[in-house]
Design an enzyme around this catalytic site. Structure first.
Site, short mmCIF file in Angstrom:
data_model
loop_
_atom_site.label_atom_id
_atom_site.label_comp_id
_atom_site.label_asym_id
_atom_site.label_seq_id
_atom_site.Cartn_x
_atom_site.Cartn_y
_atom_site.Cartn_z
N LYS A 21 0.83 -1.21 0.00
CA LYS A 21 0.00 0.00 0.00
C LYS A 21 0.87 1.26 0.00
CE LYS A 21 -3.98 2.23 2.04
NZ LYS A 21 -5.03 2.24 3.07
N ASN B 37 0.72 10.67 -2.49
CA ASN B 37 0.22 11.59 -1.48
C ASN B 37 1.02 12.90 -1.40
OD1 ASN B 37 -1.17 9.03 -0.85
ND2 ASN B 37 -1.89 10.13 0.96
#
Length: 326
Positions: A205, A213
């Site tokens: 992940k 991000n």
């Protein structure tokens, strides 16, 4: 089974509603208009898998709840150190804390018997031991979330996709407490595999989060925008390659290729990352667990990570500038 959800936001309230539906005794810790709606109407879940309402107990005072078997922690990682007054009333001698966070957890090197960095504290996510003082690592159960939700309005959770919450002990043991929590999640309609090496899931992940991000905050770009821009795509791939190298240095090997990870992100479309959403909402950015800790581990393991360092420096400067302006 008594379960408290501390931070009953989009993910926390959704998990709490599912657990309640499955028969667990659930207590949601929330505040403001969201809490008022939870008390009046329950958690109203709107999902392509079927709408439902769960009338779990909701409060802003954990002392009304008392010790529970599990605390599902729905807070952002940078909020952990300050959550002591909220979590302490919920902790009994054997209470487990399930931390559903992005990025590298504060317990990462705990339980790695024989590893050169066994029990090493990661300053980025546990500065001066402030988090482990509030959340002792013996209580920690890791959790990697493969689920997307949002608060559509106070008390209303829109479930977008995914129902998997992988959990695991830092030691890799398939423990009775993990199996019992998994059973409760499955009873509520969620997937909750108990993984012998959850760290591999963490890195899989994180391969996406570490790049998309911070870059989204720096550029205000959506997932498909970053994947579709040749230069940005190359930058994402470079950050992912460095992240895979850092993972390997800790003994983990994410089982997904960089191209497949980027292709999956592109399919998400015009989605704003949680970091970009936080930036636009004037909230503190969750950078330390997502990229700061990876840069720190790279230094500890001697892995060159110049791209990660440079992007982290730029994103950290942005965060500090926004904080001063606010």
């Amino acid at each position: 089974m008594r379960i408290a959800v501390l931070g009953a936001g989009a993910i926390g309230a959704y998990v709490g509603a599912a657990l309640h539906r499955g028969g667990a005794d659930v207590h949601l810790i929330a505040r403001g208009a969201h809490l008022a709606a939870l008390r009046q109407h329950g958690v109203r879940v709107r999902s392509p898998r079927g709408h439902f309402v769960a009338h779990a107990h909701a409060t802003d005072d954990p002392r009304q709840v008392g010790p529970v078997d599990y605390v599902f922690l729905g807070l952002k990682a940078h909020q952990y150190a300050a959550c002591g007054p909220l979590i302490e009333p919920l902790l009994g001698p054997d209470t487990a804390v399930i931390a559903a966070q992005n990025g590298i957890p504060w317990w990462y090197f705990h339980g790695l018997a024989g590893h050169p960095l066994e029990d090493r504290r990661i300053e980025a996510v546990d500065p001066g031991g402030a988090v482990s003082a509030v959340l002792p690592v013996r209580r920690a159960i890791g959790c990697v979330v493969y689920c997307s939700t949002e608060i559509e309005e106070p008390g209303v959770i829109r479930h977008l996709e995914g129902t998997r919450f992988s959990i695991g002990e830092p030691s890799g043991e398939i423990s009775a407490r993990c199996l019992a929590f998994s059973d409760a999640m499955v009873a509520g309609g969620l997937k909750c595999p108990v993984e012998p090496n959850l760290r591999d899931d963490i890195w899989i992940k994180l391969m996406g989060n570490v790049a998309f991000n911070p870059l989204s905050a720096l550029t205000r770009a959506t997932m498909v925008d970053m994947c579709g821009h040749p230069g940005a795509r190359d930058l994402v791939a470079a950050m992912m390659r460095e992240t895979v190298a850092v993972a390997a240095a800790t003994g983990c090997h994410p089982s997904v290729s960089i191209e497949r990870r980027i292709a999956g992100a592109a399919r998400v479309g015009h989605h704003k990352t949680s970091t970009l959403q936080d930036l636009e909402a004037g909230k503190e950015l969750e950078l330390e667990a997502i990229i700061g800790a990876v840069v720190e581990i790279a230094a500890l393991t001697g892995v060159p990570a110049p791209t990660l360092r440079n992007v982290y420096a730029a994103a950290d400067l942005l965060a500090r500038t926004v904080a001063l302006a606010g």
